[in-house]
Design a protein around this motif. Sequence first.
Motif, PDB file in Angstrom:
ATOM      1  N   GLY A 101       0.786  -1.227   0.000  1.00  0.00           N
ATOM      2  CA  GLY A 101       0.000   0.000   0.000  1.00  0.00           C
ATOM      3  C   GLY A 101       0.814   1.272   0.000  1.00  0.00           C
ATOM      4  O   GLY A 101       1.828   1.394  -0.694  1.00  0.00           O
ATOM      5  N   ASP A 102       0.382   2.251   0.834  1.00  0.00           N
ATOM      6  CA  ASP A 102       0.905   3.607   0.699  1.00  0.00           C
ATOM      7  C   ASP A 102       1.000   4.352   2.030  1.00  0.00           C
ATOM      8  O   ASP A 102       1.008   5.580   2.059  1.00  0.00           O
ATOM      9  CB  ASP A 102       0.028   4.410  -0.268  1.00  0.00           C
ATOM     10  N   THR A 103       1.092   3.636   3.141  1.00  0.00           N
ATOM     11  CA  THR A 103       1.131   4.283   4.442  1.00  0.00           C
ATOM     12  C   THR A 103       2.551   4.687   4.819  1.00  0.00           C
ATOM     13  O   THR A 103       3.520   4.342   4.147  1.00  0.00           O
ATOM     14  CB  THR A 103       0.585   3.345   5.527  1.00  0.00           C
ATOM     15  N   ASN A 104       2.681   5.374   5.958  1.00  0.00           N
ATOM     16  CA  ASN A 104       4.010   5.678   6.479  1.00  0.00           C
ATOM     17  C   ASN A 104       4.768   4.408   6.848  1.00  0.00           C
ATOM     18  O   ASN A 104       6.005   4.367   6.772  1.00  0.00           O
ATOM     19  CB  ASN A 104       3.905   6.602   7.693  1.00  0.00           C
ATOM     20  N   LEU A 127      -0.301   2.091  -8.177  1.00  0.00           N
ATOM     21  CA  LEU A 127      -1.469   2.943  -8.018  1.00  0.00           C
ATOM     22  C   LEU A 127      -1.039   4.406  -8.057  1.00  0.00           C
ATOM     23  O   LEU A 127      -0.042   4.781  -7.437  1.00  0.00           O
ATOM     24  CB  LEU A 127      -2.182   2.645  -6.700  1.00  0.00           C
ATOM     25  N   ARG A 128      -1.791   5.235  -8.764  1.00  0.00           N
ATOM     26  CA  ARG A 128      -1.465   6.646  -8.867  1.00  0.00           C
ATOM     27  C   ARG A 128      -2.731   7.496  -8.855  1.00  0.00           C
ATOM     28  O   ARG A 128      -3.650   7.270  -9.650  1.00  0.00           O
ATOM     29  CB  ARG A 128      -0.690   6.934 -10.163  1.00  0.00           C
ATOM     30  N   SER A 129      -2.744   8.482  -7.988  1.00  0.00           N
ATOM     31  CA  SER A 129      -3.803   9.493  -8.023  1.00  0.00           C
ATOM     32  C   SER A 129      -3.352  10.710  -8.820  1.00  0.00           C
ATOM     33  O   SER A 129      -4.172  11.548  -9.183  1.00  0.00           O
ATOM     34  CB  SER A 129      -4.162   9.940  -6.595  1.00  0.00           C
ATOM     35  N   ASN A 139       4.402   8.296  -0.762  1.00  0.00           N
ATOM     36  CA  ASN A 139       4.799   7.013  -0.184  1.00  0.00           C
ATOM     37  C   ASN A 139       4.795   5.900  -1.220  1.00  0.00           C
ATOM     38  O   ASN A 139       5.731   5.100  -1.304  1.00  0.00           O
ATOM     39  CB  ASN A 139       3.862   6.645   0.966  1.00  0.00           C
ATOM     40  N   ARG A 140       3.725   5.847  -2.036  1.00  0.00           N
ATOM     41  CA  ARG A 140       3.624   4.727  -2.971  1.00  0.00           C
ATOM     42  C   ARG A 140       4.625   4.863  -4.117  1.00  0.00           C
ATOM     43  O   ARG A 140       5.161   3.862  -4.600  1.00  0.00           O
ATOM     44  CB  ARG A 140       2.189   4.565  -3.491  1.00  0.00           C
ATOM     45  N   VAL A 141       4.902   6.089  -4.539  1.00  0.00           N
ATOM     46  CA  VAL A 141       5.869   6.297  -5.616  1.00  0.00           C
ATOM     47  C   VAL A 141       7.269   5.896  -5.157  1.00  0.00           C
ATOM     48  O   VAL A 141       8.002   5.186  -5.868  1.00  0.00           O
ATOM     49  CB  VAL A 141       5.849   7.765  -6.091  1.00  0.00           C
ATOM     50  N   GLU A 155      -3.677  -4.238 -14.979  1.00  0.00           N
ATOM     51  CA  GLU A 155      -2.858  -3.841 -16.118  1.00  0.00           C
ATOM     52  C   GLU A 155      -2.653  -2.330 -16.132  1.00  0.00           C
ATOM     53  O   GLU A 155      -1.582  -1.838 -16.529  1.00  0.00           O
ATOM     54  CB  GLU A 155      -3.517  -4.290 -17.430  1.00  0.00           C
ATOM     55  N   GLU A 156      -3.656  -1.572 -15.699  1.00  0.00           N
ATOM     56  CA  GLU A 156      -3.528  -0.120 -15.669  1.00  0.00           C
ATOM     57  C   GLU A 156      -2.446   0.318 -14.697  1.00  0.00           C
ATOM     58  O   GLU A 156      -1.649   1.224 -14.995  1.00  0.00           O
ATOM     59  CB  GLU A 156      -4.871   0.528 -15.301  1.00  0.00           C
ATOM     60  N   SER A 157      -2.369  -0.308 -13.539  1.00  0.00           N
ATOM     61  CA  SER A 157      -1.314   0.037 -12.585  1.00  0.00           C
ATOM     62  C   SER A 157       0.049  -0.385 -13.112  1.00  0.00           C
ATOM     63  O   SER A 157       1.059   0.294 -12.881  1.00  0.00           O
ATOM     64  CB  SER A 157      -1.602  -0.578 -11.214  1.00  0.00           C
ATOM     65  N   LYS A 158       0.106  -1.484 -13.847  1.00  0.00           N
ATOM     66  CA  LYS A 158       1.371  -1.884 -14.486  1.00  0.00           C
ATOM     67  C   LYS A 158       1.822  -0.816 -15.476  1.00  0.00           C
ATOM     68  O   LYS A 158       3.018  -0.452 -15.517  1.00  0.00           O
ATOM     69  CB  LYS A 158       1.201  -3.226 -15.199  1.00  0.00           C
ATOM     70  N   GLU A 159       0.908  -0.311 -16.282  1.00  0.00           N
ATOM     71  CA  GLU A 159       1.266   0.709 -17.266  1.00  0.00           C
ATOM     72  C   GLU A 159       1.790   1.972 -16.590  1.00  0.00           C
ATOM     73  O   GLU A 159       2.693   2.638 -17.114  1.00  0.00           O
ATOM     74  CB  GLU A 159       0.055   1.035 -18.145  1.00  0.00           C
ATOM     75  N   ASN A 160       1.244   2.328 -15.436  1.00  0.00           N
ATOM     76  CA  ASN A 160       1.768   3.477 -14.692  1.00  0.00           C
ATOM     77  C   ASN A 160       3.238   3.283 -14.368  1.00  0.00           C
ATOM     78  O   ASN A 160       4.051   4.209 -14.481  1.00  0.00           O
ATOM     79  CB  ASN A 160       0.985   3.675 -13.390  1.00  0.00           C
TER      80      ASN A 160
END
Length: 371
Positions: A101-104, A127-129, A139-141, A155-160
């Motif tokens: 995920g994307d937490t601290n 995942l990208r907002s 955090n996620r990046v 597949e969309e998250s893979k493309e990101n």
Amino acid sequence: MNDGADETDLAIVLGTRPEIIKLAPILRECLRTETEFTLVHTGQHYSDSLDSVFFDRLELPDPDYNLGVGSGSHAEQTGEMLIEVGRVLERESPEVVLVQGDTNSVLAGALATSKLDAKLGHVEAGLRSFDREMPEETNRVIADHVADYLFAPTEESKENLLREGIPESRVTVTGNTVVDALYRNREIARRKSTVLSDHGLEGREYFLMTVHRAENVDEESRFRKILEGADRAAARHSVEIIYPIHPRARDRLDRFGIDVSDRIRLVEPLDYLDFLRLEASASVILTDSGGVQEEACVLGVPCVTMRDSTERPETVSVGANRLSSCDPDRIVRTVGEMLRTDLDWENPFGDGTAGERILREVAPQTERVRQ
């Protein structure tokens, strides 16, 4: 679980309720395959009602380490976690570390691993907002760009990830472990949870709401607009809103002196099975949670996301979710649209075997160590 030795092949770092839920399928797969692992709990959610009770209810093993970091600023919390997680990983010397995920807690686990001779696996990668004002986006990046194994749910998250220059060899599309968790637990919730009768509720006759993100509750005007929009939507459709309120949001209500409408019923944070039962039986879910967007989509419940962007665009693409921002008029309109939507959308998050696929990817690395 670790049997007490100073070294283990796999370490799993988590710290919040959503991480416990989404990593549970991997923990169960470790137990099923007798894969040695060390479970490290940062304590980012320091309320038992939000956190440790889930281990009991989900029949998961207790953590080997509970760091008890608790609250603080982003910098304080992340810094303390980084120090403590680093110490644990140095002691255990895992070959692979998994974060989700994307937490601290994810950020600390990722950075600590990147400084050691261990490989990092990021569950729910890509995942990208595209909103860098959200700390979760940072955090996620960062986690993605220091990871060796990137487990993309779609597949969309893979493309990101590929657009950001991450080699395709590091990326595996696995589906999302939220599906594994829901498939296992929704029937258990239906059998065991008494939350509907406890609160005098009938299925499909209420809205469910979760609002807790800093960008929504820390800014008084934005929080007031969200509550106004939700209240007006409930009034228009003659329903009550059930709002299991996060401690952060309750604190802000008190600090800002906000009086909540009688149509919005505040309840204490619920354990996972009770919350899952409320989700599955709601007519509409209003939320700012990424995980709840996914769960609503899989459960077939229309969702309104009270944010300006979402890192789960697949839910919007299939028609399960719409963004309303915090504008009261738009919230009212979007709730009405979702109440009229068809419920036959396709689940974009996989077939419920993500945990198995993820462990299969990292298992060859840990097996080589034993040989």
